[in-house]
Design a protein around this motif. Structure first.
Motif, mmCIF file in Angstrom:
data_model
loop_
_atom_site.group_PDB
_atom_site.id
_atom_site.type_symbol
_atom_site.label_atom_id
_atom_site.label_comp_id
_atom_site.label_asym_id
_atom_site.label_seq_id
_atom_site.Cartn_x
_atom_site.Cartn_y
_atom_site.Cartn_z
ATOM 1 N N SER A 48 0.824 -1.214 0.000
ATOM 2 C CA SER A 48 0.000 0.000 0.000
ATOM 3 C C SER A 48 0.855 1.260 0.000
ATOM 4 O O SER A 48 2.009 1.251 0.413
ATOM 5 C CB SER A 48 -0.903 0.005 1.235
ATOM 6 N N GLN A 49 0.252 2.378 -0.457
ATOM 7 C CA GLN A 49 0.994 3.624 -0.557
ATOM 8 C C GLN A 49 1.446 4.152 0.790
ATOM 9 O O GLN A 49 2.329 4.988 0.863
ATOM 10 C CB GLN A 49 0.168 4.702 -1.272
ATOM 11 N N PHE A 50 0.823 3.704 1.912
ATOM 12 C CA PHE A 50 1.299 4.202 3.194
ATOM 13 C C PHE A 50 2.209 3.195 3.887
ATOM 14 O O PHE A 50 2.491 3.290 5.065
ATOM 15 C CB PHE A 50 0.136 4.608 4.117
ATOM 16 N N TYR A 51 2.725 2.230 3.116
ATOM 17 C CA TYR A 51 3.738 1.318 3.666
ATOM 18 C C TYR A 51 4.673 0.935 2.524
ATOM 19 O O TYR A 51 4.313 0.164 1.649
ATOM 20 C CB TYR A 51 3.110 0.068 4.284
ATOM 21 N N HIS A 52 5.863 1.496 2.502
ATOM 22 C CA HIS A 52 6.814 1.184 1.438
ATOM 23 C C HIS A 52 8.226 1.487 1.938
ATOM 24 O O HIS A 52 8.416 2.219 2.917
ATOM 25 C CB HIS A 52 6.494 1.982 0.174
ATOM 26 N N PRO A 53 9.244 0.923 1.282
ATOM 27 C CA PRO A 53 10.619 1.055 1.780
ATOM 28 C C PRO A 53 11.107 2.487 1.896
ATOM 29 O O PRO A 53 11.943 2.797 2.732
ATOM 30 C CB PRO A 53 11.434 0.281 0.735
ATOM 31 N N GLY A 54 10.618 3.407 1.059
ATOM 32 C CA GLY A 54 11.116 4.780 1.088
ATOM 33 C C GLY A 54 10.433 5.666 2.096
ATOM 34 O O GLY A 54 10.662 6.886 2.107
ATOM 35 N N ILE A 55 9.641 5.083 2.985
ATOM 36 C CA ILE A 55 8.827 5.894 3.880
ATOM 37 C C ILE A 55 9.676 6.668 4.896
ATOM 38 O O ILE A 55 9.338 7.792 5.259
ATOM 39 C CB ILE A 55 7.783 5.009 4.597
ATOM 40 N N GLN A 56 10.789 6.100 5.331
ATOM 41 C CA GLN A 56 11.612 6.764 6.346
ATOM 42 C C GLN A 56 12.215 8.053 5.806
ATOM 43 O O GLN A 56 12.297 9.062 6.508
ATOM 44 C CB GLN A 56 12.720 5.833 6.838
ATOM 45 N N GLU A 57 12.627 8.040 4.544
ATOM 46 C CA GLU A 57 13.212 9.245 3.941
ATOM 47 C C GLU A 57 12.193 10.378 3.914
ATOM 48 O O GLU A 57 12.522 11.528 4.233
ATOM 49 C CB GLU A 57 13.690 8.931 2.533
ATOM 50 N N LYS A 58 10.953 10.051 3.563
ATOM 51 C CA LYS A 58 9.904 11.068 3.549
ATOM 52 C C LYS A 58 9.592 11.544 4.965
ATOM 53 O O LYS A 58 9.348 12.722 5.199
ATOM 54 C CB LYS A 58 8.643 10.529 2.884
ATOM 55 N N LEU A 59 9.603 10.606 5.906
ATOM 56 C CA LEU A 59 9.349 10.973 7.295
ATOM 57 C C LEU A 59 10.417 11.932 7.806
ATOM 58 O O LEU A 59 10.119 12.916 8.490
ATOM 59 C CB LEU A 59 9.302 9.712 8.158
ATOM 60 N N ASP A 60 11.671 11.668 7.457
ATOM 61 C CA ASP A 60 12.773 12.526 7.895
ATOM 62 C C ASP A 60 12.670 13.926 7.304
ATOM 63 O O ASP A 60 13.237 14.874 7.860
ATOM 64 C CB ASP A 60 14.109 11.905 7.505
ATOM 65 N N SER A 61 11.980 14.053 6.178
ATOM 66 C CA SER A 61 11.869 15.357 5.520
ATOM 67 C C SER A 61 10.785 16.238 6.140
ATOM 68 O O SER A 61 10.684 17.425 5.807
ATOM 69 C CB SER A 61 11.575 15.172 4.029
ATOM 70 N N LEU A 62 9.966 15.687 7.042
ATOM 71 C CA LEU A 62 8.919 16.477 7.675
ATOM 72 C C LEU A 62 9.504 17.463 8.673
ATOM 73 O O LEU A 62 10.490 17.167 9.352
ATOM 74 C CB LEU A 62 7.931 15.561 8.410
ATOM 75 N N ASP A 64 9.250 19.639 12.251
ATOM 76 C CA ASP A 64 8.806 19.244 13.586
ATOM 77 C C ASP A 64 7.293 19.429 13.722
ATOM 78 O O ASP A 64 6.609 18.584 14.309
ATOM 79 C CB ASP A 64 9.528 20.059 14.659
ATOM 80 N N SER A 65 6.784 20.533 13.200
ATOM 81 C CA SER A 65 5.347 20.797 13.300
ATOM 82 C C SER A 65 4.538 19.764 12.514
ATOM 83 O O SER A 65 3.495 19.304 12.984
ATOM 84 C CB SER A 65 5.031 22.205 12.782
ATOM 85 N N GLU A 66 5.018 19.413 11.340
ATOM 86 C CA GLU A 66 4.319 18.405 10.536
ATOM 87 C C GLU A 66 4.311 17.052 11.239
ATOM 88 O O GLU A 66 3.306 16.336 11.227
ATOM 89 C CB GLU A 66 4.972 18.295 9.157
ATOM 90 N N ARG A 67 5.419 16.701 11.881
ATOM 91 C CA ARG A 67 5.494 15.432 12.609
ATOM 92 C C ARG A 67 4.524 15.429 13.801
ATOM 93 O O ARG A 67 3.861 14.429 14.073
ATOM 94 C CB ARG A 67 6.932 15.176 13.097
ATOM 95 N N ARG A 68 4.472 16.533 14.520
ATOM 96 C CA ARG A 68 3.563 16.612 15.669
ATOM 97 C C ARG A 68 2.107 16.496 15.221
ATOM 98 O O ARG A 68 1.302 15.806 15.848
ATOM 99 C CB ARG A 68 3.794 17.931 16.416
#
Length: 222
Positions: free
Chosen positions: A143-157, A159-163
């Motif tokens: 699925s689009q919300f589970y894939h190997p490149g997800i960590q890279e996108k997460l790191d690009s958020l 602090d406010s977006e992560r919260r």
């Protein structure tokens, strides 16, 4: 004003039981019942419920197609799916269609009523067993919300977006997130929109599942 709810299920006894349970509350009223998706679409236009409790397996038009049709309306209700563990494929399709929550049919009375209140106010209602099955299905189907490149996108958020993503995962509405983080509702909407775009997600429920998948929601925010 009480939350206006419509119950959609092809089994009369289930509809009757849900009506009895929900109308014991002070803030929820059942305005209509439907036995299949076709009837549901027609009755929504007539009764204008805020929340539709939607079964998935029904004759004529099933719950997935009904959800798609309802959410294409000009002023759509929010759809809270009641499902069983043998409906994984249908649940994934309802998720993609934009359902605001998923609860098991045998959920406790309080959980169903709480789910109605949550989705009516703009939040996401996900019971833990259903969420776990959805994430397992996402892994197996890529699925689009589970894939190997997800960590890279997460790191690009930011602090406010992560919260904000973490609190979306906890089911909070934009107003509740704004109050918690001392932001404006407009800012919260902007952050949610950025997250959806960054991860190519179709709706808030998928974002909530993403938050659980990467561990943000379990941390209760950052």
């Amino acid at each position: 004003m009480p939350i206006r709810v419509m119950i959609v299920d092809d089994q009369v006894l289930i509809r009757s039981g849900l009506r009895t349970v929900l109308e014991r509350t002070d803030d929820i009223t059942v305005v209509a019942e439907a036995g299949d998706g076709a009837e549901a679409v027609s009755l929504v236009r007539e009764h204008h419920p805020e929340v539709v409790l939607m079964d998935l397996h029904m004759p004529r038009i099933d719950g997935v197609d009904a959800t798609r049709q309802l959410l294409r309306m000009e002023d759509p209700p929010r759809v809270l799916v009641l499902t069983t563990f043998n409906s994984d494929d249908h649940v994934m399709q309802a998720l993609a269609a934009g359902a605001s929550g998923f609860l098991l049919k045998d959920a406790r009375t309080e959980e169903i009523a709480s789910g109605v209140r949550t989705v009516a106010s703009g939040g996401t209602a996900l019971s833990f067993p259903v969420m776990t099955r959805l994430l397992e299905k996402a892994r197996s189907t890529g699925s689009q919300f589970y894939h190997p490149g997800i960590q890279e996108k997460l790191d690009s958020l930011s602090d406010s977006e992560r919260r904000v993503l973490a609190l979306v995962g906890e089911g909070l509405t934009n107003q509740q997130i704004a109050d918690r983080l001392h932001l404006s509702v407009t800012s919260v909407k902007t952050y949610v929109s950025r997250v959806l775009t960054r991860f190519d997600l179709g709706n808030r429920t998928q974002a909530a599942l993403l938050a659980y998948e990467v561990g943000l929601a379990q941390q209760g925010g950052l």
